[in-house]
Design a protein around this motif. Sequence first.
Motif, PDB file in Angstrom:
ATOM      1  N   ASP A   1      13.131  16.645  88.685  1.00  4.71           N
ATOM      2  CA  ASP A   1      12.641  17.114  89.986  1.00  4.71           C
ATOM      3  C   ASP A   1      13.644  18.044  90.662  1.00  4.71           C
ATOM      4  OD1 ASP A   1      10.298  15.689  89.651  1.00  4.71           O
ATOM      5  OD2 ASP A   1      10.806  14.121  91.101  1.00  4.71           O
ATOM      6  N   ARG A   2      14.926  17.738  90.508  1.00  5.26           N
ATOM      7  CA  ARG A   2      15.964  18.587  91.100  1.00  5.26           C
ATOM      8  C   ARG A   2      15.927  19.975  90.446  1.00  5.26           C
ATOM      9  NH1 ARG A   2      20.129  15.190  91.212  1.00  5.26           N
ATOM     10  NH2 ARG A   2      20.088  14.928  93.442  1.00  5.26           N
ATOM     11  N   GLY A   3      15.855  20.020  89.125  1.00  6.82           N
ATOM     12  CA  GLY A   3      15.818  21.296  88.413  1.00  6.82           C
ATOM     13  C   GLY A   3      14.551  22.086  88.699  1.00  6.82           C
ATOM     14  N   VAL A   4      13.407  21.403  88.686  1.00  6.89           N
ATOM     15  CA  VAL A   4      12.129  22.063  88.955  1.00  6.89           C
ATOM     16  C   VAL A   4      12.095  22.570  90.393  1.00  6.89           C
ATOM     17  CG1 VAL A   4       9.640  21.662  89.212  1.00  6.89           C
ATOM     18  CG2 VAL A   4      10.837  20.867  87.160  1.00  6.89           C
ATOM     19  N   GLY A   5      12.558  21.768  91.320  1.00 10.81           N
ATOM     20  CA  GLY A   5      12.573  22.178  92.727  1.00 10.81           C
ATOM     21  C   GLY A   5      13.404  23.422  92.940  1.00 10.81           C
ATOM     22  N   TYR A   6      14.571  23.467  92.292  1.00 14.03           N
ATOM     23  CA  TYR A   6      15.411  24.651  92.474  1.00 14.03           C
ATOM     24  C   TYR A   6      14.778  25.868  91.808  1.00 14.03           C
ATOM     25  CZ  TYR A   6      19.274  27.794  92.955  1.00 14.03           C
ATOM     26  OH  TYR A   6      20.027  28.886  93.288  1.00 14.03           O
TER      27      TYR A   6
ATOM     28  N   LEU B   1      10.616  26.163  81.763  1.00 17.98           N
ATOM     29  CA  LEU B   1      10.743  27.225  82.752  1.00 17.98           C
ATOM     30  C   LEU B   1       9.631  27.132  83.783  1.00 17.98           C
ATOM     31  CD1 LEU B   1      11.526  28.393  79.727  1.00 17.98           C
ATOM     32  CD2 LEU B   1      12.086  30.377  81.072  1.00 17.98           C
ATOM     33  N   ILE B   2       9.976  27.461  85.003  1.00 19.18           N
ATOM     34  CA  ILE B   2       9.029  27.517  86.113  1.00 19.18           C
ATOM     35  C   ILE B   2       9.047  28.950  86.624  1.00 19.18           C
ATOM     36  CG2 ILE B   2       8.388  26.568  88.359  1.00 19.18           C
ATOM     37  CD1 ILE B   2       8.521  24.415  86.139  1.00 19.18           C
ATOM     38  N   GLY B   3       7.929  29.625  86.501  1.00 19.56           N
ATOM     39  CA  GLY B   3       7.879  31.018  86.933  1.00 19.56           C
ATOM     40  C   GLY B   3       8.883  31.886  86.211  1.00 19.56           C
ATOM     41  N   GLY B   4       9.193  31.537  84.972  1.00 16.91           N
ATOM     42  CA  GLY B   4      10.162  32.296  84.188  1.00 16.91           C
ATOM     43  C   GLY B   4      11.604  31.908  84.422  1.00 16.91           C
ATOM     44  N   ASN B   5      11.852  31.003  85.364  1.00 20.00           N
ATOM     45  CA  ASN B   5      13.215  30.530  85.660  1.00 20.00           C
ATOM     46  C   ASN B   5      13.445  29.193  84.978  1.00 20.00           C
ATOM     47  OD1 ASN B   5      14.196  32.534  87.686  1.00 20.00           O
ATOM     48  ND2 ASN B   5      12.352  31.859  88.734  1.00 20.00           N
TER      49      ASN B   5
ATOM     50  N   LEU C   1      20.221  19.637  80.344  1.00 26.93           N
ATOM     51  CA  LEU C   1      20.795  20.696  81.163  1.00 26.93           C
ATOM     52  C   LEU C   1      19.898  20.836  82.375  1.00 26.93           C
ATOM     53  CD1 LEU C   1      21.563  23.373  78.428  1.00 26.93           C
ATOM     54  CD2 LEU C   1      23.101  21.633  79.389  1.00 26.93           C
ATOM     55  N   VAL C   2      20.491  20.916  83.547  1.00 26.56           N
ATOM     56  CA  VAL C   2      19.726  20.961  84.792  1.00 26.56           C
ATOM     57  C   VAL C   2      20.208  22.122  85.644  1.00 26.56           C
ATOM     58  CG1 VAL C   2      19.039  19.688  86.862  1.00 26.56           C
ATOM     59  CG2 VAL C   2      19.595  18.438  84.781  1.00 26.56           C
ATOM     60  N   ARG C   3      19.267  22.915  86.119  1.00 21.75           N
ATOM     61  CA  ARG C   3      19.597  23.994  87.052  1.00 21.75           C
ATOM     62  C   ARG C   3      19.575  23.421  88.459  1.00 21.75           C
ATOM     63  NH1 ARG C   3      17.308  30.076  86.881  1.00 21.75           N
ATOM     64  NH2 ARG C   3      19.001  30.974  88.087  1.00 21.75           N
ATOM     65  N   ILE C   4      20.610  23.720  89.216  1.00 23.65           N
ATOM     66  CA  ILE C   4      20.740  23.170  90.567  1.00 23.65           C
ATOM     67  C   ILE C   4      21.155  24.263  91.538  1.00 23.65           C
ATOM     68  CG2 ILE C   4      21.342  20.840  89.793  1.00 23.65           C
ATOM     69  CD1 ILE C   4      24.322  21.802  90.616  1.00 23.65           C
TER      70      ILE C   4
END
Length: 111
Positions: free
Chosen positions: A98-103, A33-37, A49-52
Motif C-alpha cells: 500500500d505504501r509503494g502503490v500510494g506513492y 507498476l502504477i501508471g508506468g511508475n 523493493l518498495v518505492r516510497i
Amino acid sequence: MAYDEELAERIRDLIEPGPDVTEKKMFGGLAFLIGGNMAVAASRQGGLLVRIDPAEGDALIDGDSVTPMIMGGREMNGWLRVTSAALPNDTTLREWVDRGVGYARSLPAKR
C-alpha cells in the motif's frame, strides 16, 4: 537467483487490478507498476523493493530487515529493500504494498 514467485503472487493478490496496473520483468525481478511508475517489486535478491516518498526513508529504515536499496553500488533515494523475513503475513506485506502503490499513484502517469 530468480525472483520469489510466491511473493509475486502475494503482491498480485493485494494490488487492486485496474487499467493503470501492469507487471514487468525488470532487473531479474518482477515489478508492479502504477501508471508506468514502479511501486513494488519481488526482487531477484529476495524480498521486496518498495518505492516510497524519499522524505520518509530514514524513519522506515531499521538497518536489518528494512534497508536502502543499492543499485550499481549507490544508494537509491526513495527506494527500500524489505527482507522476506520481515513479510511474515499478508497484513505486513499489505502495509508495504500500500505504501509503494500510494506513492506511485501520487506521481504523474508515464506515457
